[in-house]
Design a protein around this motif. Structure first.
Motif, PDB file in Angstrom:
ATOM      1  N   VAL A 120      52.230  24.315  33.862  1.00 46.19           N
ATOM      2  CA  VAL A 120      52.806  25.597  33.651  1.00 46.19           C
ATOM      3  C   VAL A 120      51.694  26.631  34.255  1.00 46.19           C
ATOM      4  O   VAL A 120      51.897  27.734  34.669  1.00 46.19           O
ATOM      5  CB  VAL A 120      53.231  25.915  32.121  1.00 46.19           C
ATOM      6  N   GLN A 121      50.416  26.726  33.680  1.00 42.88           N
ATOM      7  CA  GLN A 121      49.409  27.502  34.055  1.00 42.88           C
ATOM      8  C   GLN A 121      49.126  27.535  35.608  1.00 42.88           C
ATOM      9  O   GLN A 121      48.857  28.452  35.973  1.00 42.88           O
ATOM     10  CB  GLN A 121      48.065  26.804  33.233  1.00 42.88           C
ATOM     11  N   ARG A 122      49.475  26.400  36.264  1.00 42.29           N
ATOM     12  CA  ARG A 122      49.379  26.449  37.491  1.00 42.29           C
ATOM     13  C   ARG A 122      50.177  27.471  38.275  1.00 42.29           C
ATOM     14  O   ARG A 122      49.919  28.133  38.990  1.00 42.29           O
ATOM     15  CB  ARG A 122      49.632  25.308  38.276  1.00 42.29           C
ATOM     16  N   TYR A 123      51.424  27.774  37.609  1.00 40.84           N
ATOM     17  CA  TYR A 123      52.652  28.815  38.261  1.00 40.84           C
ATOM     18  C   TYR A 123      51.853  30.158  37.861  1.00 40.84           C
ATOM     19  O   TYR A 123      51.856  31.101  38.764  1.00 40.84           O
ATOM     20  CB  TYR A 123      53.686  28.679  37.582  1.00 40.84           C
ATOM     21  N   LEU A 124      51.057  30.300  37.033  1.00 40.63           N
ATOM     22  CA  LEU A 124      50.325  31.754  36.517  1.00 40.63           C
ATOM     23  C   LEU A 124      49.509  32.094  37.657  1.00 40.63           C
ATOM     24  O   LEU A 124      49.153  33.094  37.977  1.00 40.63           O
ATOM     25  CB  LEU A 124      49.909  31.778  35.265  1.00 40.63           C
ATOM     26  N   ALA A 125      48.731  31.132  38.040  1.00 42.44           N
ATOM     27  CA  ALA A 125      47.685  31.282  39.001  1.00 42.44           C
ATOM     28  C   ALA A 125      48.010  31.502  40.327  1.00 42.44           C
ATOM     29  O   ALA A 125      47.212  31.792  41.258  1.00 42.44           O
ATOM     30  CB  ALA A 125      46.739  30.020  38.952  1.00 42.44           C
ATOM     31  N   MET A 126      49.279  31.323  40.794  1.00 44.24           N
ATOM     32  CA  MET A 126      49.637  31.329  42.038  1.00 44.24           C
ATOM     33  C   MET A 126      49.647  32.586  42.797  1.00 44.24           C
ATOM     34  O   MET A 126      49.066  32.778  43.956  1.00 44.24           O
ATOM     35  CB  MET A 126      51.039  30.605  42.210  1.00 44.24           C
ATOM     36  N   LEU A 127      50.132  33.612  42.452  1.00 44.75           N
ATOM     37  CA  LEU A 127      50.070  34.865  42.875  1.00 44.75           C
ATOM     38  C   LEU A 127      48.595  35.577  43.022  1.00 44.75           C
ATOM     39  O   LEU A 127      48.148  36.063  44.063  1.00 44.75           O
ATOM     40  CB  LEU A 127      50.872  35.901  42.236  1.00 44.75           C
ATOM     41  N   PRO A 128      47.905  35.418  41.778  1.00 44.13           N
ATOM     42  CA  PRO A 128      46.570  35.946  41.784  1.00 44.13           C
ATOM     43  C   PRO A 128      45.668  35.369  43.123  1.00 44.13           C
ATOM     44  O   PRO A 128      45.035  36.178  43.576  1.00 44.13           O
ATOM     45  CB  PRO A 128      46.109  35.711  40.522  1.00 44.13           C
ATOM     46  N   PHE A 129      45.761  33.772  43.195  1.00 48.61           N
ATOM     47  CA  PHE A 129      45.073  33.290  44.186  1.00 48.61           C
ATOM     48  C   PHE A 129      45.377  33.628  45.696  1.00 48.61           C
ATOM     49  O   PHE A 129      44.689  34.045  46.552  1.00 48.61           O
ATOM     50  CB  PHE A 129      45.325  31.771  44.223  1.00 48.61           C
ATOM     51  N   ARG A 130      46.623  34.057  45.901  1.00 51.66           N
ATOM     52  CA  ARG A 130      47.004  34.656  47.147  1.00 51.66           C
ATOM     53  C   ARG A 130      46.576  35.984  47.238  1.00 51.66           C
ATOM     54  O   ARG A 130      46.245  36.314  48.334  1.00 51.66           O
ATOM     55  CB  ARG A 130      48.459  34.560  47.258  1.00 51.66           C
ATOM     56  N   GLU A 131      46.645  36.806  46.199  1.00 54.46           N
ATOM     57  CA  GLU A 131      46.148  38.048  46.293  1.00 54.46           C
ATOM     58  C   GLU A 131      44.694  38.210  46.356  1.00 54.46           C
ATOM     59  O   GLU A 131      44.038  39.491  46.867  1.00 54.46           O
ATOM     60  CB  GLU A 131      46.693  38.983  45.129  1.00 54.46           C
ATOM     61  N   THR A 132      43.828  37.558  45.625  1.00 56.97           N
ATOM     62  CA  THR A 132      42.560  37.772  45.551  1.00 56.97           C
ATOM     63  C   THR A 132      41.722  36.529  45.685  1.00 56.97           C
ATOM     64  O   THR A 132      40.266  36.639  45.424  1.00 56.97           O
ATOM     65  CB  THR A 132      42.419  38.256  44.077  1.00 56.97           C
TER      66      THR A 132
END
Length: 344
Positions: A120-132
């Motif tokens: 579940v935590q992987r999903y939380l990290a998806m957008l921030p990784f693409r953005e930063t």
């Protein structure tokens, strides 16, 4: 990382990077396999014995039957389409129609292992990784960034939206159940890594399933060939007992392990030619080729960065957030309060 750093600060661990370089073995490893083991400052005190990429598997037959006119959008990059829809167009449009159609026909869009938390935590990290890249999570860990920031709130909002597509009772769903839901055709997508090649092989060979890596978004800082890659839990060495016999053994492992591990149809962190006497599946060879063309950046799982208390706070409350039982405001505050306590 924070716990390992305590051991390093106490002088208890061997400098593995220096050991590899002193013994001309550093270049024997794939660069990202080693980079994953590094602290933020580039030092490294653990040796990788694994190498993995993570992807979203999807059921081609389900999308062909229920995906309708957007099969090319959803099946190839469902998460990208969802990100675009959620962040830009609200809760309507062809992507939502397709997922609603799945639900109406008794099919869960995404099965997820909530018991182990990290999927579940992987999903939380998806957008921030693409953005930063990994900058957001590093700064969050260090108290220089807030979960209650534009990037953090976007990630939390995305998580809250994604939760409605997870299987019912996902918080109590274990690893084996989430996988079997997907392979039994009860869910359309499933996020996991290449270590499940063996489980996926038959369905892949029959043309029932395929996979895609983390989709990109407009204005992304990271590239399409950059996504979650890891080299497992590293092996550390006790500085007090790292004698010549131990060193000889580790060098022996490095020189022989890669070929043996690859012979088990696993991805080796050590560069090696594949054994001629092993018949590799098409799926293994395809993913291995993918790994040869990954970019320099990679999504490092957030649970490796965070202190144990904050990680527990984040993971436990993610389940409530995705279930609709916790607001974005409350989630962000709980995380930020834990970070503040750790960094004070």
């Amino acid at each position: 990382d924070p716990y390992c750093q305590e051991l390093v600060d106490a002088g208890m661990l061997v400098d593995v990077k220096q050991f590899l370089k002193d013994n001309d073995r550093y270049d024997d490893f794939y660069p990202i396999a080693l980079k994953y083991q590094e602290f933020t400052d580039g030092s490294m005190y653990t040796l990788p014995l694994e190498y993995h990429v993570e992807m979203t598997w999807y059921n081609k037959e389900i999308f062909e039957q229920y995906g309708g006119v957007i099969i090319t959008v959803v099946a190839i990059a469902a998460l990208a389409a969802l990100v675009t829809a959620i962040m830009g167009n609200g809760t309507s449009g062809p992507v939502y129609d397709a997922f609603k159609n799945l639900i109406d026909n008794g099919i869960t869009p995404i099965s997820v292992d909530g018991v182990d938390r990290w999927p579940v935590q992987r999903y939380l990290a998806m957008l921030p990784f693409r953005e930063t890249g990994n900058d957001f999570i590093i700064n969050l860990r260090d108290g220089k960034e807030k979960m209650d920031s534009e990037t953090g709130r976007e990630a939390a909002e995305f998580m809250k939206e994604m939760g409605q597509y997870f299987n019912d009772g996902f918080a109590a769903t274990d690893y084996a159940t989430a996988q079997s839901m997907f392979l039994d055709g009860k869910s359309a997508m499933y996020y996991i890594g290449d270590w499940e090649i063996g489980a996926m092989q038959d369905a892949y060979k029959q043309g029932k399933i395929d996979y895609f890596y983390l989709p990109t978004i407009e204005g992304a800082k990271t590239q399409p060939n950059e996504f979650c890659i890891n080299s497992g839990i590293g092996m550390a060495f006790n500085a007090e007992t790292f004698d010549e016999k131990t060193k000889d053994f580790i060098l022996y492992v490095i020189d022989n392990y890669g070929k043996l591990y690859a012979g088990k149809q696993q991805m080796s962190p050590i560069k090696t030619d594949l054994p001629d006497d092993v018949e590799y599946s098409d799926l293994y060879l395809k993913i291995q080729e993918d790994m040869q063309s990954t970019g320099e950046n990679f999504l490092k799982p957030w649970d490796t960065y965070l202190d144990s208390n904050t990680n527990t706070v984040m993971q436990d409350n993610l389940l409530l957030l995705a279930s609709g039982d916790l607001s974005v405001d409350d989630f962000c505050k709980l995380v930020d309060d834990s970070i503040a306590e750790y960094t004070k």
